[in-house]
Design a protein around this motif. Structure first.
Motif, PDB file in Angstrom:
ATOM      1  N   ARG A  78       0.805  -1.132  -0.192  1.00 32.83           N
ATOM      2  CA  ARG A  78      -0.322  -0.072   0.024  1.00 32.83           C
ATOM      3  C   ARG A  78       0.938   0.950  -0.003  1.00 32.83           C
ATOM      4  O   ARG A  78       1.712   1.432   0.873  1.00 32.83           O
ATOM      5  CB  ARG A  78      -0.967   0.008   0.974  1.00 32.83           C
ATOM      6  CG  ARG A  78      -2.046   1.604   1.458  1.00 32.83           C
ATOM      7  CD  ARG A  78      -2.800   1.174   2.263  1.00 32.83           C
ATOM      8  NE  ARG A  78      -4.146   0.163   2.349  1.00 32.83           N
ATOM      9  CZ  ARG A  78      -4.244  -0.546   3.509  1.00 32.83           C
ATOM     10  NH1 ARG A  78      -4.590  -0.513   4.341  1.00 32.83           N
ATOM     11  NH2 ARG A  78      -5.621  -1.575   3.224  1.00 32.83           N
ATOM     12  N   GLY A 238      -3.069  10.125   3.650  1.00 28.51           N
ATOM     13  CA  GLY A 238      -4.169   9.463   3.901  1.00 28.51           C
ATOM     14  C   GLY A 238      -4.467   9.657   5.226  1.00 28.51           C
ATOM     15  O   GLY A 238      -4.923   8.046   5.240  1.00 28.51           O
ATOM     16  N   ASN A 284      -5.629   5.446   5.392  1.00 29.81           N
ATOM     17  CA  ASN A 284      -5.314   5.006   4.425  1.00 29.81           C
ATOM     18  C   ASN A 284      -6.375   3.402   4.236  1.00 29.81           C
ATOM     19  O   ASN A 284      -5.311   2.093   3.796  1.00 29.81           O
ATOM     20  CB  ASN A 284      -4.346   4.486   3.613  1.00 29.81           C
ATOM     21  CG  ASN A 284      -3.165   5.015   2.610  1.00 29.81           C
ATOM     22  OD1 ASN A 284      -3.907   6.624   2.215  1.00 29.81           O
ATOM     23  ND2 ASN A 284      -2.424   5.150   2.660  1.00 29.81           N
TER      24      ASN A 284
END
Length: 300
Positions: A78, A238, A284
């Motif tokens: 990620r 994020g 995120n």
């Protein structure tokens, strides 16, 4: 001796000076400076080095710094946004696995892995001797919920220029904590969904303050079925906040808010058993414990 003669002798004898008759002024011959020494070696300024501040744990947020030569960073695949100065944050979900890997890409194309050990947490688990109920299934709820979830997902996917992620977060309200992140009920062995934020018991109309700088990415114009009047703020990198069950919103989508700014009023809209503020944090997609980000709830 006349001055003329002295000048002539000075030419031959390299005399350093001449005094005019009857005067006190001295004309000095200044020797040329010696050749300059070669410049001393100048040590270049310290380059950025790799750093991770804090220990990873479930529901936690950790700050770090990449080395100068690092151009990209991922956490288990990620993407991890990097500041211009190499600063970054990473968050760990309530159910994060025991280990994860930070992978950096360097300017020369080489890779470097940083294995992380994620400390587990002991969650508040309530075991109920009753059958699990799937939740609301009314036709109205089924018709409204997909659009609400789509709006929430779109807001979470919005990225702004907010830099609040660099700040030390503050609680949006003070009072008695009435709900804990990660708490969960288990119905005859079947777990229900866990609590995704932290609750503060405050009367309806209590000011809700921005915990850090950010940009408003969702300001519901009507109560959502579960969240009630919902406000969401992007803090950048994020990281985002969600404030549920509000009685009033004071800001609109696109507004830049400052830490400590009054952005809403608490309430009991949506699925709530009484007036309180629910504050949720995500990085995120990983749900975070506000207590690990902002510390204990201040007394009201």
């Amino acid at each position: 001796m006349t001055c003329a003669l002295a000048a002539a002798m000075a030419t031959l004898l390299l005399l350093p000076s001449c005094v005019a008759p009857g005067g006190n002024d001295v004309v000095e011959r200044v020797s040329p400076p010696p050749p300059s020494a070669p410049p001393a070696h100048v040590t270049p300024p310290n380059l950025r080095s790799w750093r991770l501040d804090g220990a990873p744990q479930q529901g936690g947020l950790v700050r770090g710094q990449v080395a100068t030569e690092t151009v990209a960073l991922t956490l288990d695949g990620r993407n991890v946004p990097l500041g211009a100065d190499g600063a970054f944050i990473i968050g760990f979900d309530r159910d994060a696995p025991p280990t994860m890997t930070l992978a950096e890409v360097k300017a020369d194309g080489s890779l470097a892995d940083h294995p992380l050990v994620i400390a587990p947490r002991a969650w508040r688990i309530e075991r109920v001797d009753a059958p699990y109920r799937a939740g609301r299934s009314e036709p109205e709820f089924a018709a409204l919920r997909p659009a609400e979830l789509a709006a929430i997902a779109a807001a979470r996917a919005t990225r702004t220029d907010a830099a609040g992620w660099r700040q030390a977060f503050r609680w949006p309200a003070a009072g008695r904590q009435s709900g804990w992140f990660g708490s969960q009920r288990v119905y005859q062995g079947k777990p229900g969904s866990y609590h995704s934020g932290a609750d503060v018991a405050v009367p309806t109309g209590t000011p809700v303050l921005a915990p850090a700088d950010g940009v408003v990415v969702l300001a519901a114009d009507h109560p959502f079925t579960l969240e009630g009047n919902l406000l969401m703020v992007d803090h950048g990198a994020g990281l985002g906040s969600a404030f549920l069950h509000l009685s009033r919103l004071n800001v609109h989508v696109g507004d830049h808010v400052r830490q400590g700014q009054r952005i809403a009023l608490s309430g009991a809209t949506g699925r709530a058993t009484g007036p309180h503020l629910h504050w949720g944090l995500q990085w995120n997609g990983a749900r975070l414990d506000p207590l690990l980000v902002a510390g204990p709830v201040p007394a009201g």
